[in-house]
Scaffold this motif. Structure first.
Motif, PDB file in Angstrom:
ATOM      1  N   ALA A 248       0.857  -1.190   0.000  1.00  0.00           N
ATOM      2  CA  ALA A 248       0.000   0.000   0.000  1.00  0.00           C
ATOM      3  C   ALA A 248       0.890   1.236   0.000  1.00  0.00           C
ATOM      4  CB  ALA A 248      -0.902  -0.011   1.229  1.00  0.00           C
ATOM      5  N   PRO A 249       0.742   2.129  -0.970  1.00  0.00           N
ATOM      6  CA  PRO A 249       1.670   3.255  -1.130  1.00  0.00           C
ATOM      7  C   PRO A 249       1.445   4.342  -0.079  1.00  0.00           C
ATOM      8  CG  PRO A 249      -0.083   3.395  -2.741  1.00  0.00           C
ATOM      9  CD  PRO A 249      -0.283   2.091  -2.029  1.00  0.00           C
ATOM     10  N   PRO A 250       2.469   5.147   0.175  1.00  0.00           N
ATOM     11  CA  PRO A 250       2.349   6.211   1.176  1.00  0.00           C
ATOM     12  C   PRO A 250       1.230   7.197   0.899  1.00  0.00           C
ATOM     13  CG  PRO A 250       4.655   5.843   0.625  1.00  0.00           C
ATOM     14  CD  PRO A 250       3.849   5.022  -0.334  1.00  0.00           C
ATOM     15  N   PHE A 251       0.931   7.465  -0.382  1.00  0.00           N
ATOM     16  CA  PHE A 251      -0.137   8.430  -0.640  1.00  0.00           C
ATOM     17  C   PHE A 251      -1.488   7.910  -0.169  1.00  0.00           C
ATOM     18  CE2 PHE A 251       0.466   6.329  -4.868  1.00  0.00           C
ATOM     19  CZ  PHE A 251      -0.766   5.724  -5.001  1.00  0.00           C
ATOM     20  N   PHE A 252      -1.609   6.602   0.082  1.00  0.00           N
ATOM     21  CA  PHE A 252      -2.814   6.058   0.697  1.00  0.00           C
ATOM     22  C   PHE A 252      -2.655   5.961   2.213  1.00  0.00           C
ATOM     23  CE2 PHE A 252      -4.987   2.318   2.455  1.00  0.00           C
ATOM     24  CZ  PHE A 252      -6.304   2.680   2.231  1.00  0.00           C
ATOM     25  N   THR A 253      -1.557   5.367   2.674  1.00  0.00           N
ATOM     26  CA  THR A 253      -1.400   5.114   4.107  1.00  0.00           C
ATOM     27  C   THR A 253      -1.238   6.399   4.918  1.00  0.00           C
ATOM     28  OG1 THR A 253       0.994   4.791   3.818  1.00  0.00           O
ATOM     29  CG2 THR A 253      -0.409   2.830   3.714  1.00  0.00           C
ATOM     30  N   ARG A 254      -0.906   7.499   4.260  1.00  0.00           N
ATOM     31  CA  ARG A 254      -0.786   8.775   4.970  1.00  0.00           C
ATOM     32  C   ARG A 254      -2.032   9.642   4.833  1.00  0.00           C
ATOM     33  NH1 ARG A 254       5.358  10.111   2.768  1.00  0.00           N
ATOM     34  NH2 ARG A 254       6.404   8.407   3.910  1.00  0.00           N
ATOM     35  N   SER A 255      -3.048   9.095   4.174  1.00  0.00           N
ATOM     36  CA  SER A 255      -4.277   9.857   4.005  1.00  0.00           C
ATOM     37  C   SER A 255      -4.957  10.075   5.352  1.00  0.00           C
ATOM     38  CB  SER A 255      -5.240   9.128   3.057  1.00  0.00           C
ATOM     39  OG  SER A 255      -6.485   9.781   3.035  1.00  0.00           O
ATOM     40  N   LYS A 256      -5.421  11.276   5.579  1.00  0.00           N
ATOM     41  CA  LYS A 256      -6.087  11.620   6.835  1.00  0.00           C
ATOM     42  C   LYS A 256      -7.594  11.564   6.721  1.00  0.00           C
ATOM     43  CE  LYS A 256      -2.286  14.645   8.274  1.00  0.00           C
ATOM     44  NZ  LYS A 256      -1.905  16.020   8.715  1.00  0.00           N
ATOM     45  N   TYR A 257      -8.088  11.141   5.569  1.00  0.00           N
ATOM     46  CA  TYR A 257      -9.523  11.178   5.331  1.00  0.00           C
ATOM     47  C   TYR A 257     -10.134   9.783   5.222  1.00  0.00           C
ATOM     48  CZ  TYR A 257      -8.358  15.998   4.306  1.00  0.00           C
ATOM     49  OH  TYR A 257      -7.885  17.279   4.392  1.00  0.00           O
ATOM     50  N   ILE A 258      -9.450   8.792   5.760  1.00  0.00           N
ATOM     51  CA  ILE A 258      -9.947   7.418   5.762  1.00  0.00           C
ATOM     52  C   ILE A 258      -9.944   6.926   7.201  1.00  0.00           C
ATOM     53  CG2 ILE A 258      -9.514   5.046   4.972  1.00  0.00           C
ATOM     54  CD1 ILE A 258      -8.230   6.221   2.499  1.00  0.00           C
ATOM     55  N   ASP A 259     -10.998   6.254   7.586  1.00  0.00           N
ATOM     56  CA  ASP A 259     -11.080   5.668   8.918  1.00  0.00           C
ATOM     57  C   ASP A 259      -9.787   4.905   9.210  1.00  0.00           C
ATOM     58  OD1 ASP A 259     -11.776   4.384  11.254  1.00  0.00           O
ATOM     59  OD2 ASP A 259     -13.237   3.052  10.331  1.00  0.00           O
ATOM     60  N   VAL A 260      -9.177   5.197  10.356  1.00  0.00           N
ATOM     61  CA  VAL A 260      -7.871   4.627  10.679  1.00  0.00           C
ATOM     62  C   VAL A 260      -7.910   3.105  10.682  1.00  0.00           C
ATOM     63  CG1 VAL A 260      -6.110   4.428  12.470  1.00  0.00           C
ATOM     64  CG2 VAL A 260      -7.121   6.661  11.965  1.00  0.00           C
ATOM     65  N   GLU A 261      -8.953   2.490  11.251  1.00  0.00           N
ATOM     66  CA  GLU A 261      -9.053   1.029  11.275  1.00  0.00           C
ATOM     67  C   GLU A 261      -9.157   0.466   9.864  1.00  0.00           C
ATOM     68  OE1 GLU A 261     -12.188  -0.316  13.759  1.00  0.00           O
ATOM     69  OE2 GLU A 261     -11.068   0.026  15.616  1.00  0.00           O
ATOM     70  N   LEU A 262      -9.908   1.146   9.013  1.00  0.00           N
ATOM     71  CA  LEU A 262     -10.055   0.701   7.627  1.00  0.00           C
ATOM     72  C   LEU A 262      -8.724   0.809   6.894  1.00  0.00           C
ATOM     73  CD1 LEU A 262     -11.809  -0.203   5.252  1.00  0.00           C
ATOM     74  CD2 LEU A 262     -12.459   2.189   4.913  1.00  0.00           C
ATOM     75  N   ARG A 263      -8.007   1.900   7.103  1.00  0.00           N
ATOM     76  CA  ARG A 263      -6.699   2.098   6.462  1.00  0.00           C
ATOM     77  C   ARG A 263      -5.721   1.012   6.902  1.00  0.00           C
ATOM     78  NH1 ARG A 263      -3.985   7.603   8.010  1.00  0.00           N
ATOM     79  NH2 ARG A 263      -3.393   6.348   9.827  1.00  0.00           N
ATOM     80  N   ASP A 264      -5.721   0.671   8.195  1.00  0.00           N
ATOM     81  CA  ASP A 264      -4.854  -0.393   8.699  1.00  0.00           C
ATOM     82  C   ASP A 264      -5.192  -1.722   8.020  1.00  0.00           C
ATOM     83  OD1 ASP A 264      -3.642   1.391  10.397  1.00  0.00           O
ATOM     84  OD2 ASP A 264      -4.633   0.652  12.223  1.00  0.00           O
ATOM     85  N   LEU A 265      -6.490  -1.998   7.883  1.00  0.00           N
ATOM     86  CA  LEU A 265      -6.920  -3.276   7.323  1.00  0.00           C
ATOM     87  C   LEU A 265      -6.493  -3.406   5.867  1.00  0.00           C
ATOM     88  CD1 LEU A 265      -8.462  -5.848   8.063  1.00  0.00           C
ATOM     89  CD2 LEU A 265     -10.564  -4.729   7.273  1.00  0.00           C
ATOM     90  N   VAL A 266      -6.641  -2.336   5.084  1.00  0.00           N
ATOM     91  CA  VAL A 266      -6.231  -2.373   3.683  1.00  0.00           C
ATOM     92  C   VAL A 266      -4.725  -2.547   3.567  1.00  0.00           C
ATOM     93  CG1 VAL A 266      -6.108  -1.034   1.548  1.00  0.00           C
ATOM     94  CG2 VAL A 266      -8.214  -1.049   2.895  1.00  0.00           C
ATOM     95  N   ALA A 267      -3.963  -1.810   4.398  1.00  0.00           N
ATOM     96  CA  ALA A 267      -2.504  -1.942   4.383  1.00  0.00           C
ATOM     97  C   ALA A 267      -2.082  -3.364   4.727  1.00  0.00           C
ATOM     98  CB  ALA A 267      -1.877  -0.944   5.353  1.00  0.00           C
ATOM     99  N   ARG A 268      -2.787  -3.993   5.648  1.00  0.00           N
ATOM    100  CA  ARG A 268      -2.469  -5.376   6.024  1.00  0.00           C
ATOM    101  C   ARG A 268      -2.841  -6.366   4.916  1.00  0.00           C
ATOM    102  NH1 ARG A 268      -5.312  -7.028  11.078  1.00  0.00           N
ATOM    103  NH2 ARG A 268      -4.008  -8.898  10.800  1.00  0.00           N
ATOM    104  N   CYS A 269      -3.911  -6.072   4.177  1.00  0.00           N
ATOM    105  CA  CYS A 269      -4.249  -6.926   3.022  1.00  0.00           C
ATOM    106  C   CYS A 269      -3.068  -6.996   2.050  1.00  0.00           C
ATOM    107  CB  CYS A 269      -5.473  -6.386   2.296  1.00  0.00           C
ATOM    108  SG  CYS A 269      -7.053  -6.659   3.115  1.00  0.00           S
ATOM    109  N   MET A 270      -2.318  -5.905   1.973  1.00  0.00           N
ATOM    110  CA  MET A 270      -1.219  -5.807   1.017  1.00  0.00           C
ATOM    111  C   MET A 270       0.139  -6.004   1.686  1.00  0.00           C
ATOM    112  SD  MET A 270      -2.719  -2.580  -1.147  1.00  0.00           S
ATOM    113  CE  MET A 270      -1.626  -2.822  -2.563  1.00  0.00           C
ATOM    114  N   ALA A 271       0.145  -6.635   2.868  1.00  0.00           N
ATOM    115  CA  ALA A 271       1.386  -6.857   3.607  1.00  0.00           C
ATOM    116  C   ALA A 271       2.344  -7.742   2.815  1.00  0.00           C
ATOM    117  CB  ALA A 271       1.092  -7.488   4.965  1.00  0.00           C
ATOM    118  N   ILE A 272       3.622  -7.459   2.928  1.00  0.00           N
ATOM    119  CA  ILE A 272       4.647  -8.277   2.272  1.00  0.00           C
ATOM    120  C   ILE A 272       4.737  -9.645   2.934  1.00  0.00           C
ATOM    121  CG2 ILE A 272       7.103  -8.460   1.722  1.00  0.00           C
ATOM    122  CD1 ILE A 272       5.642  -6.302   0.129  1.00  0.00           C
ATOM    123  N   ASP A 273       4.692  -9.676   4.252  1.00  0.00           N
ATOM    124  CA  ASP A 273       4.801 -10.918   5.018  1.00  0.00           C
ATOM    125  C   ASP A 273       3.407 -11.458   5.287  1.00  0.00           C
ATOM    126  OD1 ASP A 273       5.223 -12.955   6.884  1.00  0.00           O
ATOM    127  OD2 ASP A 273       6.934 -11.921   7.792  1.00  0.00           O
TER     128      ASP A 273
END
Length: 415
Positions: free
Chosen positions: A280-305
């Motif tokens: 998940a690219p920084p321009f998404f993970t640094r967005s302040k306009y997305i529910d924090v829990e939702l942003r975490d979940l999407v970033a984890r969907c795209m986890a390397i490990d």
């Protein structure tokens, strides 16, 4: 059809327009194979390409009648893709968030005049791709948890195919006792997620139209089921970011650094902070306009490990919980964002009504496609030379809110 006239018209056009016109004329010619069926009324061309296309019909076998799309191929490679798609859609028949194959006798035969090619009939999905959806909405925060859940349900269908019967009611995707399959769609981009209908009696789909996954021409079943499921989960993240951010397409995934981008989140089970690599690219993970829990979940969907990636069971649970959140439960990193302005029912209904259900002249829809669909030289939409003359704008019901009498709007889409 006057093919001599068409030939003269082609000679008068620039090369690019002539090729478009030739392909559209071929689509019209293919349509005549199906118009022998008195239950089918030809409505025009839904798409054309060098390797195949799609034509639109009104199917009178149901009451009320429905639109269907018939795909055809024009090359050996496209033949294989179409047959492959039919195999997977048969397996996924009945899944609520997957485009559905339609029983049609003609679709099981070869089309004469095109090199004996196969065809495939599909349910017509009315409102365009997710690219069109997000670009019509100035505020892309609306009902984001719902969008994630629908993408999750598509992956659930591929892991546990429902294998429903022809014309059976669609049903919600669910786990079952059999081992999951390693089904993959293999083409996760914005043109393959289509906006469907609102379902007024369904909480999940009563505010934002349902999303359906289409195009299984490159579908396959991997022997490593776990690998398939986690790859599909990663693709949820790819598509969600396309949905969440304007002017972004799937090409961003090509620039992921080795080991991914660093991302920190709080483990909900332990309460401890964790650090991981994610696609998940920084321009998404640094967005302040997305529910924090939702942003975490999407970033984890795209986890390397894979150890940082939620299981499908966890993902379904978290996504369903997110949809059930009330506006006051949503936490943005930017404390100046008022969730009542983005997640409450009234503004969402208004936005969807204006920018999706009430949008859609043919020219506007054409602008969402990758190739020209309106030929101004011939004054036709995708040529449509044999198409039945349109009786004028059709009336369709406006989205009905509870306890409110519906009114009518003009539908300028293909009838």
């Amino acid at each position: 059809m006057d093919y001599d006239l068409i030939g003269r018209l082609l000679l008068s056009l620039p090369a690019a327009d002539a090729e478009n016109a030739r392909m559209a004329a071929l689509a019209d010619r293919i349509s005549t194979y199906f118009t022998r069926n008195e239950n089918l009324i030809y409505r025009g061309v839904a798409g054309i390409g060098r390797h195949g296309g799609a034509i639109l019909f009104l199917d009178k076998r149901r009451h009320p009648s429905r639109k269907i799309v018939v795909k055809y191929s024009l090359s050996d490679e496209a033949d294989a893709d179409l047959r492959n798609e039919a195999q997977f859609l048969e397996m996924l028949r009945g899944a609520e968030h997957i485009g559905q194959m339609i029983p049609l006798a003609e679709a099981t035969l070869n089309v004469s005049g095109t090199g004996k090619r196969p065809t495939l009939a599909l349910d017509f999905i009315p409102y365009g791709t997710i690219y069109a959806f997000r670009e019509r909405m100035d505020q892309n925060r609306y009902r984001m948890p719902s969008r994630l859940l629908w993408l999750v349900r598509q992956v659930l269908a591929m892991a546990f195919p429902p294998q429903g019967g022809p014309d059976e009611p669609l049903r919600r995707e669910q786990f079952h006792r059999h081992m999951p399959l390693g089904v993959m769609q293999n083409s996760p981009h914005g043109n393959n997620v289509i906006i469907g209908d609102l379902t007024s009696d369904d909480f999940e789909h009563s505010l934002v139209p349902i999303f359906k996954l289409i195009d299984f021409g490159r579908g396959e079943i991997l022997p490593d089921t776990l690998d398939a499921v986690y790859t599909n989960i990663a693709n949820i993240g790819v598509l969600f970011i396309i949905l969440a951010l304007p002017r972004v397409d799937e090409s961003y995934i090509e620039n992921v650094p080795e080991g991914g981008w660093p991302y920190e989140f709080v483990d909900k089970q332990t309460g401890e902070g964790r650090r991981m690599g994610t696609e998940a690219p920084p321009f998404f993970t640094r967005s302040k306009y997305i529910d924090v829990e939702l942003r975490d979940l999407v970033a984890r969907c795209m986890a390397i490990d894979i150890e940082d990636t939620p299981s499908l069971e966890q993902l379904v649970e978290e996504a369903e919980r997110g949809v059930a959140k009330r506006p006051e439960d949503i936490v943005y990193e930017d404390t100046g964002v008022d969730p009542r302005q983005t997640e409450e029912d009234v503004p969402i209904r208004t936005l969807v009504q204006r920018f999706i259900l009430d949008a859609g002249t043919i020219e506007e829809e054409a602008a969402t496609l990758n190739r020209r669909t309106v030929n101004h030289h011939l004054g036709t939409t995708l040529l449509g030379i044999n198409a039945t003359t349109r009786p004028g704008p059709a009336q369709r019901r406006r989205f009905q809110q509870s306890n409110v009498e519906p009114d009518m709007v003009v539908d300028n889409d293909i009838d």
